[in-house]
Design a protein around this motif. Structure first.
Motif, PDB file in Angstrom:
ATOM      1  N   ASP A  92     -21.002   3.240  68.210  1.00 37.81           N
ATOM      2  CA  ASP A  92     -19.752   2.617  68.649  1.00 37.81           C
ATOM      3  C   ASP A  92     -18.653   3.114  67.709  1.00 37.81           C
ATOM      4  OD1 ASP A  92     -17.544   0.924  68.976  1.00 37.81           O
ATOM      5  OD2 ASP A  92     -18.816  -0.784  69.476  1.00 37.81           O
ATOM      6  N   ARG A  93     -17.805   4.004  68.195  1.00 34.91           N
ATOM      7  CA  ARG A  93     -16.786   4.650  67.359  1.00 34.91           C
ATOM      8  C   ARG A  93     -15.840   3.637  66.720  1.00 34.91           C
ATOM      9  NH1 ARG A  93     -16.060   8.340  63.745  1.00 34.91           N
ATOM     10  NH2 ARG A  93     -14.049   9.335  63.820  1.00 34.91           N
ATOM     11  N   GLU A  94     -15.477   2.591  67.460  1.00 29.16           N
ATOM     12  CA  GLU A  94     -14.577   1.580  66.897  1.00 29.16           C
ATOM     13  C   GLU A  94     -15.214   0.902  65.684  1.00 29.16           C
ATOM     14  OE1 GLU A  94     -11.378   1.169  67.694  1.00 29.16           O
ATOM     15  OE2 GLU A  94     -11.705   2.853  69.039  1.00 29.16           O
ATOM     16  N   LYS A  95     -16.493   0.556  65.796  1.00 29.90           N
ATOM     17  CA  LYS A  95     -17.202  -0.059  64.659  1.00 29.90           C
ATOM     18  C   LYS A  95     -17.295   0.918  63.498  1.00 29.90           C
ATOM     19  CE  LYS A  95     -20.014  -3.360  67.192  1.00 29.90           C
ATOM     20  NZ  LYS A  95     -21.376  -3.746  67.595  1.00 29.90           N
ATOM     21  N   GLU A  96     -17.553   2.188  63.802  1.00 21.50           N
ATOM     22  CA  GLU A  96     -17.613   3.208  62.751  1.00 21.50           C
ATOM     23  C   GLU A  96     -16.308   3.244  61.954  1.00 21.50           C
ATOM     24  OE1 GLU A  96     -18.474   7.141  64.157  1.00 21.50           O
ATOM     25  OE2 GLU A  96     -20.121   6.434  65.403  1.00 21.50           O
ATOM     26  N   LEU A  97     -15.187   3.235  62.655  1.00 21.98           N
ATOM     27  CA  LEU A  97     -13.883   3.314  61.994  1.00 21.98           C
ATOM     28  C   LEU A  97     -13.580   2.056  61.177  1.00 21.98           C
ATOM     29  CD1 LEU A  97     -11.826   5.015  64.831  1.00 21.98           C
ATOM     30  CD2 LEU A  97     -12.673   6.060  62.723  1.00 21.98           C
ATOM     31  N   ILE A  98     -14.000   0.907  61.668  1.00 24.10           N
ATOM     32  CA  ILE A  98     -13.811  -0.340  60.911  1.00 24.10           C
ATOM     33  C   ILE A  98     -14.600  -0.288  59.614  1.00 24.10           C
ATOM     34  CG2 ILE A  98     -14.328  -2.819  60.924  1.00 24.10           C
ATOM     35  CD1 ILE A  98     -13.654  -2.728  63.979  1.00 24.10           C
ATOM     36  N   VAL A  99     -15.865   0.123  59.703  1.00 25.42           N
ATOM     37  CA  VAL A  99     -16.707   0.227  58.511  1.00 25.42           C
ATOM     38  C   VAL A  99     -16.138   1.268  57.550  1.00 25.42           C
ATOM     39  CG1 VAL A  99     -18.994   0.930  57.686  1.00 25.42           C
ATOM     40  CG2 VAL A  99     -18.781  -0.603  59.650  1.00 25.42           C
ATOM     41  N   TYR A 100     -15.674   2.382  58.090  1.00 24.90           N
ATOM     42  CA  TYR A 100     -15.098   3.444  57.252  1.00 24.90           C
ATOM     43  C   TYR A 100     -13.898   2.916  56.471  1.00 24.90           C
ATOM     44  CZ  TYR A 100     -13.318   8.024  55.922  1.00 24.90           C
ATOM     45  OH  TYR A 100     -12.884   9.107  55.204  1.00 24.90           O
ATOM     46  N   ARG A 101     -13.028   2.184  57.145  1.00 23.98           N
ATOM     47  CA  ARG A 101     -11.842   1.631  56.469  1.00 23.98           C
ATOM     48  C   ARG A 101     -12.233   0.591  55.430  1.00 23.98           C
ATOM     49  NH1 ARG A 101     -10.003   0.897  61.854  1.00 23.98           N
ATOM     50  NH2 ARG A 101      -9.112   2.837  62.565  1.00 23.98           N
ATOM     51  N   LYS A 102     -13.191  -0.267  55.757  1.00 24.85           N
ATOM     52  CA  LYS A 102     -13.610  -1.331  54.841  1.00 24.85           C
ATOM     53  C   LYS A 102     -14.334  -0.792  53.605  1.00 24.85           C
ATOM     54  CE  LYS A 102     -14.143  -5.239  57.988  1.00 24.85           C
ATOM     55  NZ  LYS A 102     -15.111  -6.197  58.544  1.00 24.85           N
ATOM     56  N   SER A 103     -14.858   0.410  53.680  1.00 23.61           N
ATOM     57  CA  SER A 103     -15.657   0.948  52.579  1.00 23.61           C
ATOM     58  C   SER A 103     -14.836   1.717  51.550  1.00 23.61           C
ATOM     59  CB  SER A 103     -16.757   1.852  53.136  1.00 23.61           C
ATOM     60  OG  SER A 103     -16.189   3.014  53.721  1.00 23.61           O
ATOM     61  N   LEU A 104     -13.535   1.757  51.668  1.00 25.98           N
ATOM     62  CA  LEU A 104     -12.704   2.559  50.772  1.00 25.98           C
ATOM     63  C   LEU A 104     -12.906   2.193  49.305  1.00 25.98           C
ATOM     64  CD1 LEU A 104     -10.521   4.652  50.186  1.00 25.98           C
ATOM     65  CD2 LEU A 104      -8.819   2.847  50.565  1.00 25.98           C
ATOM     66  N   ILE A 105     -12.848   0.916  48.969  1.00 23.85           N
ATOM     67  CA  ILE A 105     -12.953   0.502  47.564  1.00 23.85           C
ATOM     68  C   ILE A 105     -14.314   0.883  46.985  1.00 23.85           C
ATOM     69  CG2 ILE A 105     -12.904  -1.475  45.974  1.00 23.85           C
ATOM     70  CD1 ILE A 105     -10.161  -0.690  47.173  1.00 23.85           C
ATOM     71  N   LEU A 106     -15.390   0.584  47.703  1.00 22.25           N
ATOM     72  CA  LEU A 106     -16.720   0.958  47.206  1.00 22.25           C
ATOM     73  C   LEU A 106     -16.869   2.473  47.081  1.00 22.25           C
ATOM     74  CD1 LEU A 106     -19.090  -1.544  49.031  1.00 22.25           C
ATOM     75  CD2 LEU A 106     -18.554  -1.456  46.599  1.00 22.25           C
ATOM     76  N   THR A 107     -16.303   3.206  48.010  1.00 25.69           N
ATOM     77  CA  THR A 107     -16.353   4.665  47.957  1.00 25.69           C
ATOM     78  C   THR A 107     -15.607   5.178  46.727  1.00 25.69           C
ATOM     79  OG1 THR A 107     -16.519   4.797  50.352  1.00 25.69           O
ATOM     80  CG2 THR A 107     -15.817   6.789  49.212  1.00 25.69           C
TER      81      THR A 107
END
Length: 131
Positions: A92-107
């Protein structure tokens, strides 16, 4: 050369191991410990990234010796074994993008930690490498 053979062998072995394991013991993959205990969608691609990082850092400090060459081969073998399956996996591309955005700090934390570890190890490993 011996290092080229070592790299190629290390590149193929993880793929052969995981493919053989997936056919011989399919239940091994149904709920691995990393998913059961850590609740992460951890794949051998992730191990491959860590092992490839170890090989790259090894080359920085040790040069082209057997350990980093084997680590690069094994890490890339693990990554490439999941390369095509990950391209074919429906998501699900929308979920992928949400997770990608939320992971910035940990990344950013992981990137900073890796860079800091390399900087911290540089003087120590430079001293041990001198004759």
């Amino acid at each position: 050369s011996d290092l080229v053979f070592a790299f190629i062998a290390s590149f193929f072995i993880p793929m052969l191991w995981y493919r053989l394991l997936s056919f011989a013991v399919p239940k091994f993959f149904s709920r691995p410990l990393t998913r059961t205990i850590l609740n992460l969608r951890w794949h051998h691609l992730h191990w491959g990234a860590l092992i490839t990082l170890a090989g790259a850092v090894g080359i920085l400090f040790l040069g082209d010796t057997l350990f980093p060459i084997d680590a690069l081969g094994a890490g890339l073998g693990l990554i490439f074994d999941l390369f095509i399956p990950s391209l074919l996996l429906e998501t699900d591309r929308e979920k992928e993008l949400i997770v990608y955005r939320k992971s910035l700090i940990l990344t950013l934390i992981i990137f900073a930690a890796v860079a800091a570890a390399i900087v911290a190890l540089t003087p120590l490993l430079a001293r041990t490498a001198q004759p």
